[in-house]
Design a protein around this motif. Structure first.
Motif, short mmCIF file in Angstrom:
data_model
loop_
_atom_site.label_atom_id
_atom_site.label_comp_id
_atom_site.label_asym_id
_atom_site.label_seq_id
_atom_site.Cartn_x
_atom_site.Cartn_y
_atom_site.Cartn_z
N GLY A 171 0.81 -1.21 0.00
CA GLY A 171 0.00 0.00 0.00
C GLY A 171 0.84 1.26 0.00
N ARG A 172 1.89 1.28 0.82
CA ARG A 172 2.75 2.45 0.90
C ARG A 172 3.51 2.68 -0.41
NH1 ARG A 172 5.21 0.87 4.85
NH2 ARG A 172 7.14 0.10 3.91
N ARG A 194 -10.59 -4.47 -3.55
CA ARG A 194 -11.13 -3.60 -2.51
C ARG A 194 -12.16 -2.60 -3.04
NH1 ARG A 194 -6.36 -0.88 0.74
NH2 ARG A 194 -8.15 -0.06 1.87
N VAL A 195 -12.24 -2.45 -4.34
CA VAL A 195 -13.19 -1.48 -4.89
C VAL A 195 -14.59 -2.07 -4.88
CG1 VAL A 195 -11.46 -0.39 -6.35
CG2 VAL A 195 -12.81 -2.27 -7.26
N THR A 196 -15.58 -1.20 -4.87
CA THR A 196 -16.98 -1.61 -4.89
C THR A 196 -17.58 -1.30 -6.26
OG1 THR A 196 -17.80 0.52 -4.10
CG2 THR A 196 -17.14 -1.09 -2.43
N SER A 197 -18.82 -1.73 -6.48
CA SER A 197 -19.44 -1.51 -7.78
C SER A 197 -19.71 -0.04 -8.05
CB SER A 197 -20.75 -2.30 -7.89
OG SER A 197 -21.68 -1.88 -6.91
N GLY A 198 -19.57 0.82 -7.03
CA GLY A 198 -19.65 2.26 -7.26
C GLY A 198 -18.58 2.75 -8.22
N CYS A 254 -4.57 -2.81 -3.54
CA CYS A 254 -4.48 -1.66 -2.63
C CYS A 254 -5.38 -0.51 -3.07
CB CYS A 254 -3.04 -1.17 -2.54
SG CYS A 254 -1.97 -2.32 -1.66
N LEU A 255 -5.88 -0.56 -4.30
CA LEU A 255 -6.69 0.53 -4.82
C LEU A 255 -8.06 0.57 -4.13
CD1 LEU A 255 -6.83 2.75 -7.10
CD2 LEU A 255 -8.12 1.05 -8.41
N THR A 256 -8.50 1.78 -3.81
CA THR A 256 -9.85 2.00 -3.28
C THR A 256 -10.60 2.94 -4.21
OG1 THR A 256 -9.16 3.91 -1.96
CG2 THR A 256 -9.01 1.73 -0.91
N ASN A 257 -11.91 3.02 -4.05
CA ASN A 257 -12.72 3.93 -4.88
C ASN A 257 -12.25 5.37 -4.72
OD1 ASN A 257 -14.25 1.44 -4.74
ND2 ASN A 257 -15.98 2.59 -5.54
N ARG A 258 -11.94 5.78 -3.50
CA ARG A 258 -11.55 7.17 -3.26
C ARG A 258 -10.23 7.49 -3.93
NH1 ARG A 258 -11.82 10.39 2.51
NH2 ARG A 258 -11.14 12.41 1.69
N GLN A 259 -9.27 6.58 -3.87
CA GLN A 259 -7.99 6.80 -4.54
C GLN A 259 -8.18 6.94 -6.04
OE1 GLN A 259 -5.68 3.45 -3.26
NE2 GLN A 259 -4.83 4.52 -1.48
N PHE A 260 -9.04 6.12 -6.61
CA PHE A 260 -9.26 6.20 -8.05
C PHE A 260 -9.89 7.54 -8.42
CE2 PHE A 260 -11.87 5.54 -11.85
CZ PHE A 260 -10.89 5.11 -12.73
N VAL A 261 -10.85 8.01 -7.63
CA VAL A 261 -11.48 9.30 -7.90
C VAL A 261 -10.45 10.42 -7.87
CG1 VAL A 261 -13.14 10.99 -7.01
CG2 VAL A 261 -13.74 8.57 -7.08
N ASP A 262 -9.49 10.34 -6.95
CA ASP A 262 -8.46 11.37 -6.85
C ASP A 262 -7.51 11.34 -8.05
OD1 ASP A 262 -9.51 12.17 -4.44
OD2 ASP A 262 -8.11 10.97 -3.24
#
Length: 454
Positions: free
Chosen positions: A95-96, A142-146, A116-124
């Motif tokens: 992750g780091r 770790r990402v959701t269908s959102g 390690c990717l999350t929805n918020r990181q992708f949006v950024d």
């Protein structure tokens, strides 16, 4: 007090002198990493990326100040792979390291994200993706269908052509996210893989409706092994509409995903539009019995006019009693045919089967390289007709006859006649093992030895 202070200073001075002496004794025959030519450093980096992915660049950047600058070169960030090499790091390290490398993705064209990717990181990050053509979230668990909504709403993804979401979502795809994705982004894509996901029935309907009517650019569509968490009816695939609109589609894979095949009946006066479909590969395997209106003869009606069709995989279809569904195909370029576990019972109409297989395999004997008819049960004349119809010098290279009742004499005929074979699978529970029986898996060298023995 004064003596103790002097003693500490003298000890510190001796330690530092000793350390300097040891540091100065560097072997001059070894290269100094800071003075290697830049082109050599770049080659080292490129070799490491090919073998260990882009995660290794973070480790290389810590070697020296020069190397830390080199990892930011644009040439290393066109095709980015954060998956390869990630298994060698702990989740915390991964992750780091991944987050520290994210700022370098400005000019990338293809990206494979790790878990390690999350929805918020992708949006950024997504505002930076003006040049991205391919995104793979296959390992981003770790990402959701959102994420589908974020992809659809992103204004920077004008160059995006391909998305891989194979097995990405742990939870089911919700209808709202699927609808946003299907109507805003999916029609612009050339390749989409959304296989091995659970979804609401409404979400599945959205994917089928969009591929039916709006995807004129789509070249590869894969929705294999998808499960529906609710809903009383399966989504409908309109064959006529599909054949008219999917002008660019080359690969269509909905194996083990339930659907209803709808094809207008000419007797009802329904006008069927022109056929623009030019598929090369189709995968329509089944886990469950076909619906009553989906007869085996009609299941391949979708591609009967595709003259350039090269790969057909329709294994495990139920209620088969003849080869009529293959007779209507107009392709003369078929390279691979998988019809395994279709004919699991002996049927009485053996004369019709002999005539059908003779016509089918004689037509494709010059191009068919892979044939899988595992799990089939025929009388001996049918087996003989299948392989005799290939004629002299057949093109077949790989043959699967697993769990069939094919006679040993016919297997010997295949080994001797089909000289281009490099793979033969005749593992069968039907064969009575003896010293002369041929049973097992054979590769090119084994087949050469077997021909000599025969």
């Amino acid at each position: 007090m004064y003596r103790e202070t002097r003693k500490r200073k003298s000890i510190r001075r001796c330690y530092s002198q000793t350390f300097r002496k040891k540091s100065a004794k560097r072997d001059p025959s070894l290269p100094d990493w800071n003075f290697l030519p830049l082109e050599i450093v770049e080659k080292i980096f490129q070799f490491c990326i090919w073998n260990e992915g882009h995660i290794v660049l973070k480790k290389l950047g810590s070697v020296s100040y020069l190397w830390a600058k080199v990892i930011g070169l644009k040439k290393f960030w066109k095709n980015v792979d954060f998956v390869k090499g990630s298994e060698q790091c702990t989740n915390q390290q991964l992750g780091r390291m991944t987050r520290n490398l994210f700022p370098l993705l400005i000019d990338c064209e293809t990206i494979r994200f790790n878990n390690c990717l999350t929805n918020r990181q992708f949006v950024d990050m997504v505002p930076k993706f003006n040049n991205v053509r391919e995104l793979s979230f296959q390992a981003a668990s770790r990402v959701t269908s959102g994420l589908l909504t974020e992809l659809a709403d992103a204004r920077s993804l004008e160059s995006l052509e391909s998305i891989n979401l194979n097995g990405t979502f742990r939870k089911s795809i919700i209808p709202k996210a699927a609808l946003n994705f299907c109507f805003d982004l999916m029609p612009r894509l050339k390749r989409l893989n959304i296989s091995n996901n659970k979804m609401h029935a409404t979400a599945a309907e959205a994917f089928f409706e969009t591929i039916n009517s709006k995807c004129r650019k789509m070249e590869v569509f894969e929705m294999e092994n998808c499960l529906y968490v609710n809903g009383f009816s399966d989504p409908e695939l309109d064959y006529a509409e599909f054949r008219q609109n999917c002008q660019s589609l080359k690969v269509f894979n909905i194996s083990c995903t339930r659907f209803q095949a709808y094809y207008p009946d000419a007797e009802l006066g329904v006008v069927i539009p022109g056929d623009c479909l030019d598929l090369r590969e189709i995968y329509l395997c089944s886990k469950t019995a076909l619906h009553l209106h989906q007869t085996p003869q009609r299941i391949l009606g979708l591609v009967e006019n595709c003259k350039n069709l090269e790969i057909i995989n329709v294994c495990n279809l139920k209620h088969m009693d003849n080869f009529e569904f293959l007779l209507y195909l107009k392709t003369k370029k078929l390279r691979s045919l998988n019809i395994s576990y279709l004919f699991t019972f002996i049927f009485p109409a053996q004369i019709d089967l002999i005539s059908q297989v003779t016509d089918i395999f004689d037509r494709w004997r010059h191009c068919l390289e892979e044939l899988n008819i595992s799990g089939s049960t025929f009388l001996e004349p049918v087996w003989a007709a299948i392989f005799e119809s290939f004629g002299k010098d057949p093109a077949l290279r790989k043959l699967w006859l697993r769990d069939t009742d094919i006679p040993q004499e016919q297997i010997r005929f295949i080994v001797k006649r089909f000289e281009k074979l490099i793979y033969l699978n005749v593992c069968s529970k039907h064969n009575i093992c003896s010293t002369k029986s041929i049973d097992g898996v054979f590769y090119e060298e084994n087949l050469k030895e077997l021909r000599k023995q025969l």
